[in-house]
Design an enzyme around this catalytic site. Structure first.
Site, mmCIF file in Angstrom:
data_model
loop_
_atom_site.group_PDB
_atom_site.id
_atom_site.type_symbol
_atom_site.label_atom_id
_atom_site.label_comp_id
_atom_site.label_asym_id
_atom_site.label_seq_id
_atom_site.Cartn_x
_atom_site.Cartn_y
_atom_site.Cartn_z
ATOM 1 N N PHE A 473 35.892 40.955 50.743
ATOM 2 C CA PHE A 473 36.907 41.815 50.792
ATOM 3 C C PHE A 473 37.144 43.066 49.868
ATOM 4 O O PHE A 473 38.472 43.285 49.415
ATOM 5 C CB PHE A 473 38.315 40.868 50.944
ATOM 6 N N HIS A 474 36.004 43.606 49.773
ATOM 7 C CA HIS A 474 36.111 44.713 48.660
ATOM 8 C C HIS A 474 35.681 46.222 49.345
ATOM 9 O O HIS A 474 34.846 46.861 48.701
ATOM 10 C CB HIS A 474 35.353 44.508 47.312
ATOM 11 N N PRO A 475 36.203 46.407 50.595
ATOM 12 C CA PRO A 475 35.770 47.788 51.015
ATOM 13 C C PRO A 475 36.270 49.118 50.152
ATOM 14 O O PRO A 475 37.341 48.901 49.882
ATOM 15 C CB PRO A 475 36.463 47.906 52.339
#
Length: 539
Positions: A473-475
């Site tokens: 969850f690190h875009p």
């Protein structure tokens, strides 16, 4: 014809997430400046936004999550992944892992080497410190008295202590603080909490200033498009209760909608790769090839090991008496498993000793499940996830149409480079070596996933990485900073949009390359620096 929101604003901030709350706080500190803050989500008036373990209920819930999904990913053997993003004031800081992590000094020094003046580690450190209210107090590395509360975790697990001992046996050093510029080492993550409650950007920066007469917050409004006239951003159109409303600014429009939301809004406004906009039936305002390209994310390989002779959350969860005690412990002392971040123990190391710096991060959890959203396993187990901190794969975010309620195509292109497949295979090998150390022998770790049938050869491990790999969850990176000579640059080093005046982007999308660790704290730093730039440039 859209209705007009009364009055002109000096600044319109789109998105009240991690960055937007900080930007609105800093800009509205001047009582002579009127600030409008627009948020598609609602208020954080739900208990699970505040109890740390509430991420289990917030992620995958349309009340709090945009509910995005990736396109089927070839590198993940055709799987599509859920892609959570916060849809509430505080944004993803209201539903995320709460891990306080800056990354490595080398990450920011690399940005400076790309020609981005003011973004080296020595340049960004003061912004990190200004934000912080750190439990270790003010020092050369940390700040005190800021709005971003950081504390030590409020529980420990014997099995995680044993994993830490195993990592020590491999020659990895211990550290009490991952945030000193070099995060290589073993330690427990520091968390964005205050006395056992989640501390989001909304709690730290927005709510304390909502009484300011010059700050207006509108929630549950969907921004339809930017208004660009004569090459300048002059306002936005947004929908509220089915009515289209136009808001105007005499100063700047500031996009803080995140690495998915900001490029999606730009493209819906006709700003982006001309060929993409034509495919989506959107009239072209400006051909800017970098909008929606350069997507980077951390992919983790979630290895699961059964253990025995030691407690994990799995069997605790299914024991009604222990579950009752967990609730009581939290109610009375704000301690225990309900204060847990998704991961507690961190290990930063090198997948190959020839690497110049730590390039993989382990998130170690005293629990296991098949995939996020599924129930915990009924057998005692731990999850040992290794993620590639410096991926070379690059993906895209692409609008399907001009409709704001139609989710964009998100294609991270995980494991699309030989380099990333090599690191994934080496990360699984490193995980296996870790779990075979003497410190863990008493608990008889047994590989459940990817499983003992998966060999140690590169081909088998690359396929296994595709089977068990999932986003952390690190875009970032979809509207990157760059010099004018960079054809994919979207903003300059002062976060001003290349080609449209009066428009800035201040969020994770501007990172040219991803930081080596969890990305929420770097996003907060970008907001702190970006707001200061706006204030300086307005003088």
């Amino acid at each position: 014809m859209a209705a007009r929101l009364e009055g002109d604003f000096d600044y319109i901030v789109v998105g009240a997430g991690t960055a937007g709350c900080i930007v609105a706080n800093r800009l509205s500190a001047d009582p002579g400046k009127r600030v409008l803050l627009l948020e598609a989500g609602g208020n954080d008036n739900w208990i699970w936004f505040h109890i740390p373990v509430g991420y289990l209920f917030a992620i995958g819930n349309p009340r709090s999550d945009w509910m995005f999904r990736t396109e089927p990913e070839p590198g993940l053997n055709g799987r599509s992944l859920a892609y959570p993003r916060g849809k509430v004031i505080g944004g993803s800081s209201s539903i995320n892992a709460m891990i306080s992590m800056r990354g490595q000094a080398a990450d920011y020094d690399h940005w400076r080497q790309l020609g981005l003046a003011g973004w080296g580690y020595d340049d960004v450190l003061p912004a990190f410190k200004r934000l912080e209210d750190h439990f270790l107090g003010a020092s050369e590395h940390h700040g005190a008295g800021g709005g971003w509360r950081i504390e030590a975790p409020r529980l420990s697990w014997k099995v995680l202590d044993a994993v830490a001992d195993a990592a020590s046996e491999m020659g990895i050093r211990r550290t009490d603080d991952f945030n000193t510029g070099d995060n290589e080492g073993i330690g427990y993550f520091h968390v964005n909490q205050k006395r056992g409650r989640r501390w989001s950007s909304a709690r730290g920066f927005l709510k304390p200033v909502l009484n300011r007469a010059n700050l207006r917050l509108e929630t549950k409004v969907m921004v339809d498009r930017l208004i660009v006239e004569n090459g300048r951003a002059v306002g936005v159109r947004f929908a509220r209760d089915g009515e289209m409303i136009e808001a105007r600014t005499t100063g700047e429009v500031i996009l803080c909608a995140g690495a998915i939301g900001s490029p999606h809004l730009l493209q819906r406004s006709g700003i982006g790769p001309a060929e993409w906009l034509a495919q989506a039936g959107i009239d072209l305002t400006l051909d800017r090839q970098g909008v929606g390209r350069n997507l980077q994310d951390h992919l983790q390989q979630r290895a699961i090991y059964k253990v025995s002779g030691v407690r994990t959350l799995n069997e605790t969860y299914y024991n009604l008496l222990r579950r009752g005690w967990m609730g009581l412990d939290y109610a009375l002392r704000r301690r225990g498993p309900l204060t847990m971040a998704p991961s507690q123990l961190g290990i930063f190391t090198r997948s190959d000793p020839r690497r110049e710096r730590a390039n993989i991060q382990f998130h170690v959890q005293p629990l296991s499940l098949d995939k996020f959203g599924d129930p915990l396993h009924r057998f005692p187990a731990i999850t040992v996830s290794a993620c590639n901190l410096q991926p070379t794969s690059r993906g895209t975010v692409q609008a399907r149409s001009a409709k704001p309620d139609e989710a964009p195509k998100i294609a991270p292109h995980y494991l699309s480079t030989d380099e990333d497949r090599l690191v994934a295979a080496d990360a699984i090998r490193t995980t296996r070596r870790l779990m075979k150390q003497t410190a863990l022998a008493a608990y008889h770790p047994e590989e459940y996933s990817p499983g003992p049938s998966v060999g140690d050869d590169a081909e088998s491990l690359a396929k296994a990485a595709g089977d068990i790999g999932t986003t952390i969850f690190h875009p970032v990176g979809t509207a990157k900073m760059g010099t004018a000579s960079d054809p994919l640059a979207v903003v300059d080093e002062r976060l001003r949009f290349h080609g449209i005046a009066g428009l800035r982007i201040i969020d994770a999308s501007v990172m040219p390359t991803i930081t080596s660790g969890n990305t929420n704290t770097p996003t907060a730093m970008i907001a702190e620096k970006g707001a200061a730039m706006i204030i300086t440039d307005s003088r």
